[in-house]
Design a protein around this motif. Structure first.
Motif, PDB file in Angstrom:
ATOM      1  N   ALA A  38       0.813  -1.213   0.000  1.00  0.00           N
ATOM      2  CA  ALA A  38       0.000   0.000   0.000  1.00  0.00           C
ATOM      3  C   ALA A  38       0.850   1.267   0.000  1.00  0.00           C
ATOM      4  O   ALA A  38       0.406   2.318  -0.483  1.00  0.00           O
ATOM      5  CB  ALA A  38      -0.938  -0.003   1.206  1.00  0.00           C
ATOM      6  N   HIS A  39       2.062   1.172   0.530  1.00  0.00           N
ATOM      7  CA  HIS A  39       2.943   2.348   0.597  1.00  0.00           C
ATOM      8  C   HIS A  39       4.212   2.163  -0.245  1.00  0.00           C
ATOM      9  O   HIS A  39       5.216   2.839  -0.011  1.00  0.00           O
ATOM     10  CB  HIS A  39       3.318   2.642   2.047  1.00  0.00           C
ATOM     11  N   ALA A  40       4.133   1.271  -1.201  1.00  0.00           N
ATOM     12  CA  ALA A  40       5.310   0.947  -2.011  1.00  0.00           C
ATOM     13  C   ALA A  40       5.894   2.175  -2.705  1.00  0.00           C
ATOM     14  O   ALA A  40       7.111   2.348  -2.769  1.00  0.00           O
ATOM     15  CB  ALA A  40       4.958  -0.120  -3.037  1.00  0.00           C
ATOM     16  N   GLU A  41       5.028   3.024  -3.213  1.00  0.00           N
ATOM     17  CA  GLU A  41       5.513   4.206  -3.936  1.00  0.00           C
ATOM     18  C   GLU A  41       6.289   5.131  -3.013  1.00  0.00           C
ATOM     19  O   GLU A  41       7.334   5.690  -3.387  1.00  0.00           O
ATOM     20  CB  GLU A  41       4.347   4.958  -4.575  1.00  0.00           C
ATOM     21  N   ASP A  42       5.822   5.289  -1.784  1.00  0.00           N
ATOM     22  CA  ASP A  42       6.537   6.136  -0.820  1.00  0.00           C
ATOM     23  C   ASP A  42       7.898   5.535  -0.479  1.00  0.00           C
ATOM     24  O   ASP A  42       8.904   6.270  -0.366  1.00  0.00           O
ATOM     25  CB  ASP A  42       5.723   6.286   0.457  1.00  0.00           C
ATOM     26  N   TYR A  43       7.955   4.223  -0.295  1.00  0.00           N
ATOM     27  CA  TYR A  43       9.232   3.581   0.005  1.00  0.00           C
ATOM     28  C   TYR A  43      10.231   3.786  -1.135  1.00  0.00           C
ATOM     29  O   TYR A  43      11.420   4.041  -0.892  1.00  0.00           O
ATOM     30  CB  TYR A  43       9.036   2.090   0.265  1.00  0.00           C
ATOM     31  N   ARG A  44       9.747   3.665  -2.342  1.00  0.00           N
ATOM     32  CA  ARG A  44      10.654   3.858  -3.502  1.00  0.00           C
ATOM     33  C   ARG A  44      11.131   5.302  -3.579  1.00  0.00           C
ATOM     34  O   ARG A  44      12.309   5.559  -3.867  1.00  0.00           O
ATOM     35  CB  ARG A  44       9.944   3.438  -4.785  1.00  0.00           C
ATOM     36  N   LYS A  45      10.237   6.239  -3.339  1.00  0.00           N
ATOM     37  CA  LYS A  45      10.611   7.656  -3.361  1.00  0.00           C
ATOM     38  C   LYS A  45      11.641   7.955  -2.273  1.00  0.00           C
ATOM     39  O   LYS A  45      12.651   8.642  -2.521  1.00  0.00           O
ATOM     40  CB  LYS A  45       9.363   8.524  -3.155  1.00  0.00           C
ATOM     41  N   ASN A  46      11.391   7.463  -1.071  1.00  0.00           N
ATOM     42  CA  ASN A  46      12.322   7.697   0.031  1.00  0.00           C
ATOM     43  C   ASN A  46      13.677   7.040  -0.231  1.00  0.00           C
ATOM     44  O   ASN A  46      14.731   7.600   0.127  1.00  0.00           O
ATOM     45  CB  ASN A  46      11.742   7.146   1.337  1.00  0.00           C
ATOM     46  N   THR A  47      13.656   5.870  -0.842  1.00  0.00           N
ATOM     47  CA  THR A  47      14.911   5.191  -1.188  1.00  0.00           C
ATOM     48  C   THR A  47      15.697   6.016  -2.189  1.00  0.00           C
ATOM     49  O   THR A  47      16.917   6.198  -2.046  1.00  0.00           O
ATOM     50  CB  THR A  47      14.624   3.794  -1.765  1.00  0.00           C
ATOM     51  N   ASP A  48      15.020   6.512  -3.205  1.00  0.00           N
ATOM     52  CA  ASP A  48      15.705   7.324  -4.224  1.00  0.00           C
ATOM     53  C   ASP A  48      16.338   8.564  -3.599  1.00  0.00           C
ATOM     54  O   ASP A  48      17.473   8.942  -3.946  1.00  0.00           O
ATOM     55  CB  ASP A  48      14.722   7.735  -5.322  1.00  0.00           C
ATOM     56  N   GLU A  49      15.635   9.193  -2.673  1.00  0.00           N
ATOM     57  CA  GLU A  49      16.172  10.387  -2.016  1.00  0.00           C
ATOM     58  C   GLU A  49      17.406  10.051  -1.191  1.00  0.00           C
ATOM     59  O   GLU A  49      18.403  10.795  -1.215  1.00  0.00           O
ATOM     60  CB  GLU A  49      15.098  11.024  -1.127  1.00  0.00           C
ATOM     61  N   LEU A  50      17.353   8.935  -0.469  1.00  0.00           N
ATOM     62  CA  LEU A  50      18.506   8.539   0.344  1.00  0.00           C
ATOM     63  C   LEU A  50      19.688   8.157  -0.531  1.00  0.00           C
ATOM     64  O   LEU A  50      20.838   8.544  -0.233  1.00  0.00           O
ATOM     65  CB  LEU A  50      18.134   7.372   1.253  1.00  0.00           C
ATOM     66  N   VAL A  51      19.444   7.431  -1.594  1.00  0.00           N
ATOM     67  CA  VAL A  51      20.529   7.057  -2.503  1.00  0.00           C
ATOM     68  C   VAL A  51      21.177   8.303  -3.104  1.00  0.00           C
ATOM     69  O   VAL A  51      22.408   8.365  -3.255  1.00  0.00           O
ATOM     70  CB  VAL A  51      20.015   6.112  -3.607  1.00  0.00           C
ATOM     71  N   THR A  52      20.390   9.315  -3.406  1.00  0.00           N
ATOM     72  CA  THR A  52      20.939  10.572  -3.921  1.00  0.00           C
ATOM     73  C   THR A  52      21.874  11.214  -2.896  1.00  0.00           C
ATOM     74  O   THR A  52      22.965  11.705  -3.237  1.00  0.00           O
ATOM     75  CB  THR A  52      19.802  11.547  -4.270  1.00  0.00           C
ATOM     76  N   ARG A  53      21.489  11.194  -1.636  1.00  0.00           N
ATOM     77  CA  ARG A  53      22.326  11.773  -0.573  1.00  0.00           C
ATOM     78  C   ARG A  53      23.599  10.948  -0.370  1.00  0.00           C
ATOM     79  O   ARG A  53      24.687  11.510  -0.145  1.00  0.00           O
ATOM     80  CB  ARG A  53      21.540  11.847   0.724  1.00  0.00           C
ATOM     81  N   LEU A  54      23.489   9.635  -0.470  1.00  0.00           N
ATOM     82  CA  LEU A  54      24.673   8.783  -0.321  1.00  0.00           C
ATOM     83  C   LEU A  54      25.612   8.949  -1.514  1.00  0.00           C
ATOM     84  O   LEU A  54      26.844   8.902  -1.352  1.00  0.00           O
ATOM     85  CB  LEU A  54      24.248   7.320  -0.180  1.00  0.00           C
ATOM     86  N   THR A  55      25.061   9.153  -2.691  1.00  0.00           N
ATOM     87  CA  THR A  55      25.896   9.406  -3.874  1.00  0.00           C
ATOM     88  C   THR A  55      26.648  10.723  -3.728  1.00  0.00           C
ATOM     89  O   THR A  55      27.834  10.822  -4.070  1.00  0.00           O
ATOM     90  CB  THR A  55      25.022   9.432  -5.139  1.00  0.00           C
ATOM     91  N   ALA A  56      25.972  11.739  -3.185  1.00  0.00           N
ATOM     92  CA  ALA A  56      26.638  13.027  -2.939  1.00  0.00           C
ATOM     93  C   ALA A  56      27.751  12.868  -1.903  1.00  0.00           C
ATOM     94  O   ALA A  56      28.837  13.460  -2.048  1.00  0.00           O
ATOM     95  CB  ALA A  56      25.614  14.060  -2.475  1.00  0.00           C
ATOM     96  N   LEU A  57      27.498  12.068  -0.870  1.00  0.00           N
ATOM     97  CA  LEU A  57      28.531  11.804   0.132  1.00  0.00           C
ATOM     98  C   LEU A  57      29.728  11.105  -0.503  1.00  0.00           C
ATOM     99  O   LEU A  57      30.892  11.457  -0.219  1.00  0.00           O
ATOM    100  CB  LEU A  57      27.946  10.929   1.249  1.00  0.00           C
ATOM    101  N   ASP A  58      29.482  10.149  -1.348  1.00  0.00           N
ATOM    102  CA  ASP A  58      30.557   9.453  -2.056  1.00  0.00           C
ATOM    103  C   ASP A  58      31.396  10.433  -2.860  1.00  0.00           C
ATOM    104  O   ASP A  58      32.641  10.386  -2.858  1.00  0.00           O
ATOM    105  CB  ASP A  58      29.926   8.391  -2.970  1.00  0.00           C
ATOM    106  N   GLN A  59      30.736  11.358  -3.523  1.00  0.00           N
ATOM    107  CA  GLN A  59      31.455  12.351  -4.325  1.00  0.00           C
ATOM    108  C   GLN A  59      32.288  13.272  -3.443  1.00  0.00           C
ATOM    109  O   GLN A  59      33.389  13.687  -3.820  1.00  0.00           O
ATOM    110  CB  GLN A  59      30.446  13.151  -5.160  1.00  0.00           C
ATOM    111  N   GLU A  60      31.785  13.593  -2.249  1.00  0.00           N
ATOM    112  CA  GLU A  60      32.565  14.410  -1.318  1.00  0.00           C
ATOM    113  C   GLU A  60      33.847  13.693  -0.905  1.00  0.00           C
ATOM    114  O   GLU A  60      34.923  14.300  -0.822  1.00  0.00           O
ATOM    115  CB  GLU A  60      31.732  14.727  -0.077  1.00  0.00           C
TER     116      GLU A  60
END
Length: 325
Positions: free
Chosen positions: A175-197
């Motif tokens: 029922a909340h699959a779309e929210d989980y995917r959205k939240n995952t994408d946001e976290l992965v974006t932040r982790l990718t930025a950390l990797d670049q730092e």
């Protein structure tokens, strides 16, 4: 190999106690997992802080997360209580790292949770030996659960685990699959930025070698082209041999090392002794096995502090750093 040799007798006892507690919990709970908690949220159990952080960031308001490892407790030492075993039995989803905490593994095996999310399935472990070579070690992929467990200290590997958590939550709670995917994408974006730092911040370091009291940073070293020289193995409570101490001292002198790193959950005594013998400084390099005050720090803030401490120790020029976001 995960360094549990020094605790073998205690772990055997813990496993026996856990088996009994699990049996009692299964009897009491009927061996079934609830569809949702009383508050309507997905009931999630995380084995220790890095798994809890992913669960909280991805689940947000849709989940209720229980961390089996309390703040300031070394996760290698965890022995589950009967109440904790029962919590694992009743969970809708479990996020854990197989092989790190044997009592957790046993409880998970007996659970009927909809989602049993093992971090090592998304990021297979590597065996980091003490006799590291260039780039963090003579490493090889290990087919089983044995290996260096500290995969969360490589932001790229951590992002892969985050994706598996998002997929697991989506399957357990469609029922909340779309929210989980959205939240995952946001976290992965932040982790990718950390990797670049990290990539930018360590690019022009004067030396690529760092000395640490605990061999927790093999994945970080591998990913950023560094060499970890560890006093102890992956078990932070193991005792180094005189030969190993001599090797560490030689590596420090040969590579212009200025700092010996210690961590937050283990006594700094050994690091202090080695640093004093060599006339070096000490500083913290946090393996993030737990966060002392989650209201002030989280995975991202501690990793950024680790980067700052590494840059200072490795002599990275200040102009190469990427500002923290």
């Amino acid at each position: 190999m995960i360094g549990l040799t020094g605790r073998r007798a205690r772990t055997t006892t813990a496993l026996t106690v856990t088996a009994l507690a699990a049996s009692l919990a299964l009897t009491a709970c009927g061996g079934s997992s609830s569809a949702k908690g009383a508050d309507g949220k997905l009931n999630v159990v995380a084995s220790f802080y890095p798994m809890e952080f992913l669960a909280q960031q991805i689940g947000r308001d849709h989940v209720s997360v229980t961390d089996l490892t309390a703040p300031r407790v070394e996760p290698h030492d965890l022995e589950l209580t009967a109440k904790q075993v029962a919590a694992v039995q009743k969970a809708d989803a479990i996020v854990y790292l197989k092989g790190l905490q044997p009592t957790v593994d046993q409880a998970v095996d007996q659970s009927s949770a909809k989602a049993r999310i093992d971090a090592t399935a998304a990021s297979p472990l590597v065996d980091h030996h003490l006799d590291e070579g260039a780039g963090g070690g003579d490493a090889h992929q290990d087919k089983g659960p044995a290996g260096d467990p500290h995969i969360w200290l490589d932001p790229a590997r951590y992002a892969a685990i985050a994706k598996s958590v998002g997929d697991g939550f989506a399957k357990a709670d469609p029922a909340h699959a779309e929210d989980y995917r959205k939240n995952t994408d946001e976290l992965v974006t932040r982790l990718t930025a950390l990797d670049q730092e990290f990539q930018a911040g360590l690019k022009d370091a004067r030396t690529r070698t760092f000395v640490t009291s605990h061999a927790a940073f093999g994945y970080l070293a591998d990913h950023y082209g560094l060499t970890q020289v560890a006093i102890n193995g992956v078990d932070p409570e193991s005792e180094p041999t005189p030969a190993r101490l001599a090797e560490v001292q030689k590596a420090a002198k040969d590579n212009g090392v200025t700092t010996v790193f210690f961590e937050t959950l283990v006594s700094p005594k050994l690091a202090d002794t080695v640093a004093k013998d060599l006339g070096l400084k000490t500083a913290v390099l946090d393996p993030l096995e737990g966060v002392a005050d989650p209201s002030k720090d989280d995975y991202l803030t501690v990793m950024k502090q680790n980067l700052a401490n590494l840059r200072a120790a490795l002599g990275a020029p200040s102009t190469t750093a990427t500002p923290a976001s």
